[in-house]
Every structure is written in C-alpha cells, then in structure tokens.
Design an enzyme around this catalytic site. Structure first.
Site, short mmCIF file in Angstrom:
data_model
loop_
_atom_site.label_atom_id
_atom_site.label_comp_id
_atom_site.label_asym_id
_atom_site.label_seq_id
_atom_site.Cartn_x
_atom_site.Cartn_y
_atom_site.Cartn_z
N SER A 1 -23.62 9.45 -35.24
CA SER A 1 -22.23 8.78 -35.14
C SER A 1 -21.84 8.42 -33.70
O SER A 1 -20.98 7.60 -33.37
CB SER A 1 -20.94 9.69 -35.54
N LYS B 1 -17.42 13.51 -30.28
CA LYS B 1 -16.87 12.02 -30.18
C LYS B 1 -16.37 11.48 -28.62
O LYS B 1 -16.47 12.50 -27.74
CB LYS B 1 -15.71 12.01 -31.19
#
Length: 241
Positions: free
Chosen positions: A77, A122
C-alpha cells in the site's frame, strides 16, 4: 630573650619514612567500590561477559519501548517508496513533546476499531481542520483549496484517487492515504464507518523516519515538498465533516 620557635608535640612526632606505604586507604576504597560488581559477576554464569550482554539488551529494550520501534512493511500500500518486507524505524518521540503530525508525514498507527485490527502505515494528507477534496479539474487532491503535487511519492501509473470525497478533518484526527492508491485501504474506504475514516492522533505510534533494511534500500524518509504550499485550515472548520 630567646625568640626562636620551639618545636610542638606535633613537630616532635615521628614522620613516616619515604619507604612507608601510604596508599592502603585508597586501595581499600577502590576495592569496596567494585565489591558489589565483583560479587554479581561471580554469581552470574559467564561473569563480566554475561553482565555486559544483559546490560546491552536492557538498553536496547528501553530504546525500542520508548524511543524507536522497528516496523515491517506488510503490504504494497506504500509502494514504490516502501516495499513489502522493508523494515522502517519508527520515531516514537516525534509527537510526544508538543509536536503534532504534519501533512506528508509517514506514520504508523493502531488501526483497531478504525481500519481493522493491528498496526498500519500511511501518509498524512489532512490534519485537524483541513478541508480535503478529490479531485480538482486536473484530477489532483486539494487541501484547503490548494492542489497537492503528489508526483514525488505517488505510485507510478496511479491516479490520486478513483474515489471522490469532500471532507473536513475533525480536530485531533488525521486523514491518511497510501502512496499506492490502487492497492491501499485507507481513509477513503472508511468514510461511512465509525469515525468517518479518520485516525485519532492519540492512536499514532510514531513517525517512520528511516528505511533500515534491506541495506541497499536504506534511506531517510523526508517530508515531501508537495504539501509545503498548503495553507493553514480556516478557523472554525475543525470538528465537522
């Protein structure tokens, strides 16, 4: 009148000869200083080597508990900057003395109850009060009315987002996205969930500052310049969304 100074009783006392050993008190003090350490090393199998190793392990444990924490990248990701299997060092003190996460920071947080179970990594796109929109006429994400150039870190071939959104980040929370947008489950996917896809700042474990493994990929993770021109959020917008 005889004015010559007469010797006192102290003057008459015999003086130690040059050959007399006067270092015994110092040696005794030195021996007592290390007596406890000597007893410990005699009791522990392996002696000084074992004690030194245990002390080193204790120091490492304290560092990893309160200062730095290694984190393994579990998914794609955050490609292409962070690849599956990379190890990063998370600075756990980055936000402990009044500083707050900033746009562009790569953070590790506990996503339990927000994204799922476990820790996630993230990039921070919006902080408390920010108005985050996808997308403008050129397909760019806007933060507080300013488009963000994400070309420095966005995965090659990915668009900033195929999911459209228009949110105001509540105070004390973060809006986060993965750099590999087409392979990332992030704030966009949880807009309708409890918390609206926002991550409380209190759940942030720390900021990822270094890739340390593999050595050939080791580098510092600097804050990208794409967010430098984003203006501050307008007063009164935080807490809605």
């Amino acid at each position: 009148m005889d004015t010559e100074a007469q010797p006192t009783e102290r003057d008459r006392s015999p003086r130690p000869s040059d050959a007399e050993d006067t270092s015994e008190p110092e040696e005794r003090e030195g021996r007592s200083r290390f007596a406890l350490a000597d007893r410990v090393t005699e009791w522990v199998p392996g002696g000084w080597i074992t004690v030194t190793l245990l002390a080193s392990l204790l120091c490492l444990l304290l560092v990893f508990t309160f200062v730095l924490q290694p984190f393994r990248i579990p998914s794609g990701s955050m490609e292409g900057g962070l690849r599956i299997g990379d190890r990063v060092l998370v600075n756990k003190l980055a936000y402990r003395f009044g500083d707050r996460p900033r746009r562009g920071d790569v953070v590790v947080f506990d996503g339990t109850g927000y994204f799922g179970h476990g820790d996630y990594i993230k990039r921070v796109v919006g902080v408390g009060g920010d108005h985050v929109v996808c997308c403008d006429g050129e397909g760019r994400i806007e933060v507080n009315g300013r488009p963000v150039d994400e070309s420095e870190f966005l995965y090659p071939g990915d668009s900033p987002s195929t999911v459209r959104f228009d949110v105001v980040v509540p105070d004390g929370t973060l809006f986060v996205l993965g750099d590999h947008r087409s392979d990332s489950s992030d704030s966009r996917d949880h807009l309708g969930s409890p918390g609206g896809g926002m991550i409380p700042v209190d759940e942030v474990i720390g900021r990822a500052d270094w890739i340390v493994w593999p050595f050939g990929h080791a580098t510092r993770l600097d804050r990208p310049g794409g967010y430098a021109r984003v203006p501050a959020a307008r007063a009164g917008e935080g807490g809605h969304g």
